[in-house]
Scaffold this motif. Structure first.
Motif, mmCIF file in Angstrom:
data_model
loop_
_atom_site.group_PDB
_atom_site.id
_atom_site.type_symbol
_atom_site.label_atom_id
_atom_site.label_comp_id
_atom_site.label_asym_id
_atom_site.label_seq_id
_atom_site.Cartn_x
_atom_site.Cartn_y
_atom_site.Cartn_z
ATOM 1 N N ARG A 1 -6.597 20.782 -14.229
ATOM 2 C CA ARG A 1 -6.029 19.438 -14.299
ATOM 3 C C ARG A 1 -5.485 18.984 -12.951
ATOM 4 N N VAL A 2 -4.933 19.943 -12.167
ATOM 5 C CA VAL A 2 -4.284 19.572 -10.911
ATOM 6 C C VAL A 2 -5.289 18.915 -9.974
ATOM 7 N N VAL B 1 8.171 17.091 -3.283
ATOM 8 C CA VAL B 1 8.841 17.137 -4.587
ATOM 9 C C VAL B 1 7.887 17.622 -5.668
ATOM 10 N N ILE B 2 6.642 17.099 -5.669
ATOM 11 C CA ILE B 2 5.755 17.448 -6.772
ATOM 12 C C ILE B 2 5.009 18.759 -6.543
ATOM 13 N N GLY C 1 -5.906 10.298 -8.423
ATOM 14 C CA GLY C 1 -4.850 9.607 -7.695
ATOM 15 C C GLY C 1 -5.339 9.087 -6.356
ATOM 16 N N ALA C 2 -6.076 9.935 -5.620
ATOM 17 C CA ALA C 2 -6.617 9.498 -4.332
ATOM 18 C C ALA C 2 -7.562 8.319 -4.518
ATOM 19 N N ALA D 1 7.814 12.987 -0.988
ATOM 20 C CA ALA D 1 7.355 12.853 -2.374
ATOM 21 C C ALA D 1 6.346 13.949 -2.699
ATOM 22 N N LEU D 2 5.432 14.243 -1.736
ATOM 23 C CA LEU D 2 4.471 15.325 -1.969
ATOM 24 C C LEU D 2 5.192 16.654 -2.102
ATOM 25 N N THR E 1 0.602 16.741 -13.535
ATOM 26 C CA THR E 1 0.239 18.118 -13.206
ATOM 27 C C THR E 1 1.361 19.121 -13.407
ATOM 28 N N LEU F 1 0.834 -1.205 0.000
ATOM 29 C CA LEU F 1 0.000 0.000 0.000
ATOM 30 C C LEU F 1 0.872 1.260 0.000
ATOM 31 N N PHE G 1 -6.657 0.515 -4.269
ATOM 32 C CA PHE G 1 -5.614 -0.409 -3.810
ATOM 33 C C PHE G 1 -5.902 -0.845 -2.380
ATOM 34 N N LEU G 2 -6.299 0.133 -1.539
ATOM 35 C CA LEU G 2 -6.567 -0.168 -0.132
ATOM 36 C C LEU G 2 -7.682 -1.197 -0.010
ATOM 37 N N ILE H 1 6.290 9.621 2.042
ATOM 38 C CA ILE H 1 5.106 10.233 1.435
ATOM 39 C C ILE H 1 5.200 11.753 1.513
ATOM 40 N N LEU I 1 -7.402 6.080 -6.874
ATOM 41 C CA LEU I 1 -6.603 4.892 -7.182
ATOM 42 C C LEU I 1 -6.026 4.274 -5.912
ATOM 43 N N VAL I 2 -5.509 5.130 -5.008
ATOM 44 C CA VAL I 2 -4.962 4.605 -3.750
ATOM 45 C C VAL I 2 -6.060 3.923 -2.938
ATOM 46 N N THR J 1 1.467 6.540 -6.952
ATOM 47 C CA THR J 1 0.410 7.460 -7.368
ATOM 48 C C THR J 1 0.857 8.907 -7.249
ATOM 49 N N ALA K 1 -6.396 15.470 -11.417
ATOM 50 C CA ALA K 1 -5.380 14.435 -11.291
ATOM 51 C C ALA K 1 -5.232 13.993 -9.841
ATOM 52 N N SER K 2 -5.271 14.950 -8.890
ATOM 53 C CA SER K 2 -5.139 14.583 -7.487
ATOM 54 C C SER K 2 -6.316 13.724 -7.042
#
Lengths: 102, 170
Positions: free
Chosen positions: B92-93, B22-23, B100-101, B19-20, A26, A11, B107-108, B16, B103-104, A18, B96-97
């Motif tokens: 788009r931001v 970075v973007i 993405g949420a 990574a956040l 973005t 996970l 997975f969960l 996490i 998709l996670v 993701t 896309a976010s």
């Protein structure tokens, strides 16, 4: 003593992957897009190492070596492309580079 | 809670967060510096899985070599004053976010509904991640892919030199 199940690592890996995908979708700066790709490659490496450790199989960790080699090659070529792009267009913003779009 | 679990949550949260960062940073230099933290957090996660050689390679190759290259290129490009770095707001931001949420979340739900059945690392994990064992497998069963990777690196070196050359002369 409780130990973590494999799902915890999967996970976390999916979440990091993701974040990398959202970064690619973005951002406009080509260098940050390249770094987002590195985030994704590392997230996949994490699941490979987790599978390797939980299943007791060394091949996952060997695959990580190959992913690292490909990532290094990709970073070198990608940054060279960005340098060539900047030299020709004076920009690294991908939405300002559209000569191949149509 | 065992030490491994503690470090998993520590390095996982750090990974996490980095990574956040970075973007979302506007300045690519700040992104690159957060990226180093992300690579180090991943190295810590590899250590919780007892993959010692991979953790060392992670620090050497990613945090060392690749990030130096990235920062070097950022410095070389001279992207101008920070005002011009501002990104226009784009719907788009948000889209896309949100995707993405979603998709996670998928997975969960998937991972919770179908457990893999592996609740603890293999007792041989530290033995498997040792340099002796990995080298043994790499230079016997995986010798051909290893040699193929050397060709790939050669091609990448040649490609990078050709692309970065100012003008190609015969």
């Amino acid at each position: 003593m409780s130990t973590l199940p494999l799902e915890a690592y999967l996970l976390l890996s999916a979440t990091l992957f993701t974040i990398g995908v959202v970064g690619v979708l973005t951002r406009r700066n080509a260098i940050i897009i390249l770094m987002s790709i590195e985030i994704m490659l590392n997230a996949v490496n994490l699941s490979l190492v987790a599978f390797s450790a939980y299943l007791g199989n060394a091949e996952g960790q060997l695959l990580v070596f190959f992913v690292m080699a490909v990532a290094a090659a990709e970073a070198a070529v990608g940054l060279a492309i960005i340098l060539a792009l900047f030299r020709n267009q004076q920009t690294v913003y991908v939405d300002e580079v559209n000569i191949l779009r149509w | 809670m065992s030490v491994n679990t503690l470090f998993f949550f520590l390095f996982g949260a750090a990974g996490i967060g980095f990574a956040l960062a970075v973007i979302t940073r506007r300045n690519p230099v700040a992104s690159a510096l957060w990226m180093i933290g992300y690579f180090l957090a991943l190295a810590g996660l590899y250590l919780t899985l007892q993959a010692s050689l991979i953790a060392v390679m992670q620090v050497l190759i990613y945090a060392g070599a690749i990030m130096v290259l990235v920062i070097f290129v950022i410095m070389l490009l001279n992207l101008g004053n920070p005002e011009q770095l501002r990104e226009r707001f784009n719907p788009r931001v948000g889209l896309a976010s949100a995707l993405g949420a979603l998709l996670v979340l998928q997975f969960l739900v998937f991972l919770l509904s179908r457990p893999t059945g592996y609740t603890a690392p293999s007792p041989k994990a530290s033995e498997i991640g040792s340099p002796e064992n990995l080298g043994q497998v790499l230079f016997t069963d995986y010798l051909f892919p290893f040699e193929a990777v050397s060709l790939l690196l050669l091609a990448a070196v040649v490609g990078a030199v050709v692309l970065a050359k100012r003008k190609l002369e015969p």
